[in-house]
Write a protein that holds these residues in place. Structure first.
Motif, PDB file in Angstrom:
ATOM      1  N   ALA A 198       0.869  -1.181   0.000  1.00 27.25           N
ATOM      2  CA  ALA A 198       0.000   0.000   0.000  1.00 27.25           C
ATOM      3  C   ALA A 198       0.903   1.226   0.000  1.00 27.25           C
ATOM      4  CB  ALA A 198      -0.916  -0.007   1.213  1.00 27.25           C
ATOM      5  N   LEU A 199       0.871   1.976  -1.081  1.00 28.20           N
ATOM      6  CA  LEU A 199       1.771   3.115  -1.254  1.00 28.20           C
ATOM      7  C   LEU A 199       1.005   4.429  -1.168  1.00 28.20           C
ATOM      8  CD1 LEU A 199       4.691   4.053  -2.157  1.00 28.20           C
ATOM      9  CD2 LEU A 199       3.721   4.176  -4.454  1.00 28.20           C
ATOM     10  N   HIS A 200       1.470   5.289  -0.280  1.00 28.28           N
ATOM     11  CA  HIS A 200       0.946   6.658  -0.251  1.00 28.28           C
ATOM     12  C   HIS A 200       2.073   7.594  -0.647  1.00 28.28           C
ATOM     13  CE1 HIS A 200      -1.207  10.259   0.726  1.00 28.28           C
ATOM     14  NE2 HIS A 200      -0.230  10.634   1.529  1.00 28.28           N
ATOM     15  N   VAL A 201       1.778   8.467  -1.601  1.00 29.29           N
ATOM     16  CA  VAL A 201       2.752   9.471  -2.022  1.00 29.29           C
ATOM     17  C   VAL A 201       2.399  10.778  -1.328  1.00 29.29           C
ATOM     18  CG1 VAL A 201       3.777  10.712  -3.946  1.00 29.29           C
ATOM     19  CG2 VAL A 201       3.023   8.337  -4.260  1.00 29.29           C
ATOM     20  N   HIS A 202       3.294  11.204  -0.459  1.00 27.40           N
ATOM     21  CA  HIS A 202       3.109  12.455   0.274  1.00 27.40           C
ATOM     22  C   HIS A 202       3.774  13.553  -0.542  1.00 27.40           C
ATOM     23  CE1 HIS A 202       2.388  14.836   3.875  1.00 27.40           C
ATOM     24  NE2 HIS A 202       3.575  15.375   3.673  1.00 27.40           N
ATOM     25  N   GLU A 203       2.951  14.439  -1.080  1.00 28.91           N
ATOM     26  CA  GLU A 203       3.497  15.518  -1.896  1.00 28.91           C
ATOM     27  C   GLU A 203       3.983  16.643  -0.997  1.00 28.91           C
ATOM     28  OE1 GLU A 203       1.670  16.702  -5.500  1.00 28.91           O
ATOM     29  OE2 GLU A 203       0.594  14.805  -5.704  1.00 28.91           O
ATOM     30  N   GLU A 204       5.215  17.050  -1.214  1.00 31.97           N
ATOM     31  CA  GLU A 204       5.778  18.153  -0.438  1.00 31.97           C
ATOM     32  C   GLU A 204       5.097  19.452  -0.841  1.00 31.97           C
ATOM     33  OE1 GLU A 204       9.999  18.101  -0.915  1.00 31.97           O
ATOM     34  OE2 GLU A 204      10.215  16.303   0.302  1.00 31.97           O
ATOM     35  N   PRO A 205       5.052  20.411   0.080  1.00 33.87           N
ATOM     36  CA  PRO A 205       4.408  21.692  -0.243  1.00 33.87           C
ATOM     37  C   PRO A 205       5.069  22.353  -1.457  1.00 33.87           C
ATOM     38  CG  PRO A 205       4.896  21.552   2.101  1.00 33.87           C
ATOM     39  CD  PRO A 205       5.544  20.367   1.446  1.00 33.87           C
ATOM     40  N   GLN A 206       4.247  22.972  -2.280  1.00 30.79           N
ATOM     41  CA  GLN A 206       4.731  23.670  -3.473  1.00 30.79           C
ATOM     42  C   GLN A 206       5.661  24.816  -3.086  1.00 30.79           C
ATOM     43  OE1 GLN A 206       3.886  22.865  -6.744  1.00 30.79           O
ATOM     44  NE2 GLN A 206       2.895  21.052  -5.939  1.00 30.79           N
ATOM     45  N   GLY A 207       6.449  25.282  -4.021  1.00 29.34           N
ATOM     46  CA  GLY A 207       7.476  26.290  -3.792  1.00 29.34           C
ATOM     47  C   GLY A 207       7.068  27.480  -2.953  1.00 29.34           C
ATOM     48  N   SER A 208       6.061  28.226  -3.376  1.00 31.89           N
ATOM     49  CA  SER A 208       5.697  29.436  -2.648  1.00 31.89           C
ATOM     50  C   SER A 208       5.042  29.120  -1.300  1.00 31.89           C
ATOM     51  CB  SER A 208       4.764  30.310  -3.489  1.00 31.89           C
ATOM     52  OG  SER A 208       3.577  29.609  -3.799  1.00 31.89           O
ATOM     53  N   VAL A 209       4.371  28.002  -1.182  1.00 33.72           N
ATOM     54  CA  VAL A 209       3.730  27.619   0.078  1.00 33.72           C
ATOM     55  C   VAL A 209       4.784  27.209   1.100  1.00 33.72           C
ATOM     56  CG1 VAL A 209       2.175  25.949   1.159  1.00 33.72           C
ATOM     57  CG2 VAL A 209       1.605  26.929  -1.059  1.00 33.72           C
TER      58      VAL A 209
END
Length: 139
Positions: free
Chosen positions: A35-46
């Motif tokens: 079971a894979l969850h991809v945690h997206e890092e906050p975008q550049g300006s955020v």
């Protein structure tokens, strides 16, 4: 039957019990389910407005949610990675000998025809079989 199945999981959607059950049926007693969850890092300006503790707290919350959603399945190994959703799913599958991906999908809307959903990108670029479960109960 497949020997190693990857089930990408969006933790904010309730389709994961269905896709895990499908994976269980497809792999049999000898197969392995990840079971894979991809945690997206906050975008550049955020990311400028978030300190390291806040980002770590978000990652810890995602780990806890993944563990909770997979706890009822004894043959499932939860894995959390950071990155872009579709690219990370494909890279993980290619790099770890996955022979099938079971992914949930929503009913496509107009924006999906221009941008493409995560499931559509995985189907187009995966190097293995992909089983798409269409969730008909939500949009």
């Amino acid at each position: 039957m497949y020997s190693k199945i990857l089930v990408p999981m969006a933790l904010d959607h309730d389709i994961s019990p269905l896709t895990l059950t499908i994976a269980d049926a497809l792999c049999g007693s000898q197969g392995e389910i990840i079971a894979l969850h991809v945690h997206e890092e906050p975008q550049g300006s955020v990311s400028v407005y978030l300190d390291d503790e806040t980002v770590k707290a978000g990652l810890d919350t995602a780990k806890a949610m993944l563990a909770e959603k997979t706890a009822a399945f004894s043959n499932v190994t939860p894995v959390l990675v950071t990155g872009h959703s579709s690219r990370s799913i494909i890279d993980y599958a290619n790099g770890n000998g996955v022979d099938c991906i079971v992914i949930g999908s929503h009913k496509p809307g107009l924006r999906d025809y221009f941008l493409g959903s995560t499931a559509a990108r995985v189907v187009r670029h995966a190097g293995c079989a992909v089983h798409v479960h269409r969730n008909t109960e939500t949009n």
